[in-house]
Design a protein around this motif. Structure first.
Motif, PDB file in Angstrom:
ATOM      1  N   ASP A   1       0.830  -1.211   0.000  1.00 52.39           N
ATOM      2  CA  ASP A   1       0.000   0.000   0.000  1.00 52.39           C
ATOM      3  C   ASP A   1       0.863   1.259   0.000  1.00 52.39           C
ATOM      4  O   ASP A   1       0.528   2.261  -0.658  1.00 52.39           O
ATOM      5  CB  ASP A   1      -0.920   0.006   1.227  1.00 52.39           C
ATOM      6  N   TYR A   2       1.981   1.218   0.747  1.00 51.55           N
ATOM      7  CA  TYR A   2       2.878   2.373   0.794  1.00 51.55           C
ATOM      8  C   TYR A   2       3.443   2.674  -0.599  1.00 51.55           C
ATOM      9  O   TYR A   2       3.449   3.832  -1.043  1.00 51.55           O
ATOM     10  CB  TYR A   2       4.010   2.103   1.789  1.00 51.55           C
ATOM     11  N   LEU A   3       3.897   1.656  -1.291  1.00 61.11           N
ATOM     12  CA  LEU A   3       4.449   1.855  -2.632  1.00 61.11           C
ATOM     13  C   LEU A   3       3.366   2.262  -3.623  1.00 61.11           C
ATOM     14  O   LEU A   3       3.578   3.140  -4.470  1.00 61.11           O
ATOM     15  CB  LEU A   3       5.155   0.580  -3.098  1.00 61.11           C
ATOM     16  N   SER A   4       2.191   1.650  -3.533  1.00 61.74           N
ATOM     17  CA  SER A   4       1.106   1.980  -4.466  1.00 61.74           C
ATOM     18  C   SER A   4       0.655   3.428  -4.304  1.00 61.74           C
ATOM     19  O   SER A   4       0.138   4.038  -5.248  1.00 61.74           O
ATOM     20  CB  SER A   4      -0.080   1.036  -4.243  1.00 61.74           C
ATOM     21  N   GLY A   5       0.849   3.967  -3.108  1.00 62.38           N
ATOM     22  CA  GLY A   5       0.467   5.349  -2.859  1.00 62.38           C
ATOM     23  C   GLY A   5       1.532   6.360  -3.245  1.00 62.38           C
ATOM     24  O   GLY A   5       1.411   7.547  -2.919  1.00 62.38           O
ATOM     25  N   GLY A   6       2.575   5.903  -3.945  1.00 67.62           N
ATOM     26  CA  GLY A   6       3.615   6.809  -4.391  1.00 67.62           C
ATOM     27  C   GLY A   6       4.843   6.817  -3.517  1.00 67.62           C
ATOM     28  O   GLY A   6       5.697   7.711  -3.636  1.00 67.62           O
ATOM     29  N   GLY A   7       4.987   5.814  -2.649  1.00 66.80           N
ATOM     30  CA  GLY A   7       6.155   5.745  -1.779  1.00 66.80           C
ATOM     31  C   GLY A   7       7.396   5.268  -2.507  1.00 66.80           C
ATOM     32  O   GLY A   7       7.334   4.762  -3.636  1.00 66.80           O
ATOM     33  N   GLN A   8       8.519   5.418  -1.824  1.00 69.96           N
ATOM     34  CA  GLN A   8       9.803   4.980  -2.369  1.00 69.96           C
ATOM     35  C   GLN A   8      10.468   4.028  -1.375  1.00 69.96           C
ATOM     36  O   GLN A   8      10.464   4.286  -0.169  1.00 69.96           O
ATOM     37  CB  GLN A   8      10.737   6.168  -2.618  1.00 69.96           C
ATOM     38  N   MET A   9      11.040   2.958  -1.900  1.00 71.98           N
ATOM     39  CA  MET A   9      11.716   1.997  -1.043  1.00 71.98           C
ATOM     40  C   MET A   9      12.994   1.529  -1.709  1.00 71.98           C
ATOM     41  O   MET A   9      13.035   1.321  -2.922  1.00 71.98           O
ATOM     42  CB  MET A   9      10.822   0.789  -0.755  1.00 71.98           C
TER      43      MET A   9
END
Length: 465
Positions: free
Chosen positions: A245-253
């Motif tokens: 969910d974090y990545l789908s919301g535009g996050g970076q990892m």
């Protein structure tokens, strides 16, 4: 016609005239030399001295030059120290650094002679205070952060000179450079970041903290970048959902594999959702390995030039990865994958039971995929966290491991320039040949004999003539 008598000057008169002429010329020459010395003496240090120091201590990188060329706010660097208490190397560097921008000024404040003025900066003596009046921000750089030492039981030794890195980072901060929050994931046996990497990340403008999703139940809202450094345990299903969910919301990892061949299904599934398949085993490369390590698994990943991450790098730049995992790119993925490091075509994935799968593998890549509400998630994957191993970084400063890693961290931001400048070594450079072996015989025996024999031959030929 009346003749005008011609008189020959006496030798004494001629001598006096010549002496007077020479005296005038000598006096004029001395006056010119004195005048030029006065002018040159007033010139700043960077115009009248060459940098002949070991490791070019006073040379300023193109990164800082470009940054200072675009500086628009006025910045004051205050040397807060007693008179003659500042290391001359710091002052000399400051002179060169400030000359690169008309918006930079250097002021010296003696806290003993002017205690009231010094107290306004709320900083300890023996430090540089970087102030921007327009933003109202201030950063303090202690001298101990510029010239670092290592200590033993009986002595201390200078380690590094970090004037450029500290100043560029401080100026970026006080002039309103966007603050970026980086969280390191914990709870899965992740490795701690080495001190050099942590310091470099701070200079790059990251504010760092740690998050344990099992305890918090969420990824912090202010998390601009999530760093996963070598996990040795798998994600739970709840954590997998949080990260997805974090990545789908535009996050970076940024994910770095650990030195482990164990399979972690949920980590692998997260990578596969971004078009990258983790292969079994460690990567050996018969074409791009370091023979001095005695292992095909100590490899120099080939840099994919021309990308935003590798801008300014060349194919000749060296990286070092040990016991790295490899990745393949899925053909039916909707993610946009940018290779960063790859193997040669002579590489193989080797499992612990000795099975080998030849191929060309990704060692580092950036994958971007559209998520919810048009946001784009960015997942950066590296095959081994040895890329940022502290021992490797300190032992092989010619590698671009650190620079590449910081580029990977900063490339996903709008102001994606990496302003983290490495410190310069202050280790003594000896004019000797390490492990001379046969070289010592060449210099001590062979060359003297050659010179002696050559001299005897020349002497004999001349005697016979």
């Amino acid at each position: 016609m009346k003749r005008i008598p011609f008189r020959i000057p006496s030798p004494r008169l001629v001598s006096l005239r010549r002496g007077g002429y020479l005296a005038v010329v000598t006096a004029a020459a001395i006056a010119i030399v004195l005048f030029l010395n006065l002018i040159v003496g007033q010139l700043p240090t960077h115009l009248k001295e060459l940098d002949l120091s070991d490791n070019q201590l006073y040379e300023i990188s193109d990164t800082s030059r470009d940054f200072l060329a675009g500086l628009e706010q006025d910045v004051e660097v205050v040397v807060l120290a007693e008179e003659d208490a500042t290391d001359p190397r710091i002052l000399k560097f400051l002179d060169r650094y400030a000359a690169l921008s008309s918006h930079l000024t250097v002021t010296e404040v003696d806290p003993v002679a002017h205690p009231t003025q010094a107290a306004a900066y709320e900083a300890n003596a023996d430090s540089l205070v970087v102030v921007c009046a327009e933003t109202g921000r201030q950063e303090v750089i202690p001298y101990s952060d510029i010239i670092t030492y290592s200590y033993s039981m009986f002595s201390s030794t200078e380690d590094s000179f970090d004037a450029e890195g500290q100043l560029t980072s401080a100026i970026r901060s006080v002039t309103g450079g966007s603050e970026k929050y980086l969280y390191t994931l914990s709870g899965h046996g992740e490795s701690e970041l080495s001190a050099p990497i942590s310091q470099a990340m701070e200079k790059a403008g990251f504010t760092m903290a740690t998050v344990t999703p099992l305890l918090t139940g969420a990824i912090p809202e202010d998390c601009d970048l999530l760093l996963v450094n070598g996990p040795t345990a798998d994600l739970s299903q709840e954590e997998y959902t949080l990260l997805e969910d974090y990545l789908s919301g535009g996050g970076q990892m940024v994910f770095l594999c650990s030195d482990s061949e164990e399979n972690f299904p949920n980590w692998s599934a997260l990578l596969e959702s971004y078009g990258l398949t983790l292969v079994d085993g460690y990567i050996a490369d018969e074409e791009r390995y370091y023979p001095q390590f005695g292992s095909l698994f100590a490899i120099a990943g080939a840099i994919s030039t021309g990308t935003e991450v590798t801008q300014g790098m060349s194919e000749q730049d060296l990286t070092l990865l040990t016991n790295s995992r490899g990745f393949t790119q899925q053909e039916d993925t909707d993610a946009v994958i940018t290779p960063v490091l790859t193997t040669s075509s002579h590489a193989s994935a080797v499992t612990l039971d000795g099975q080998e799968v030849p191929g060309t593998y990704l060692l580092a890549a950036v994958s971007e995929r559209a998520g919810t509400d048009g946001a784009t998630g960015r997942l950066t994957v590296l095959g081994s966290n040895s890329l940022i191993d502290g021992d490797i970084l300190s032992s092989y400063p010619n590698l671009v491991n650190e620079t590449l890693f910081l580029n990977l961290l900063t490339a996903g931001f709008e102001d994606g320039s990496n302003l983290s400048i490495p410190a310069k070594s202050l280790a003594v450079t000896y004019n000797t040949i390490p492990n001379p072996g046969l070289w010592s015989a060449l210099y001590l025996v062979v060359l003297p004999l050659v010179i002696l024999v050559t001299g005897l031959i020349v002497w004999w030929k001349r005697r016979r003539q």
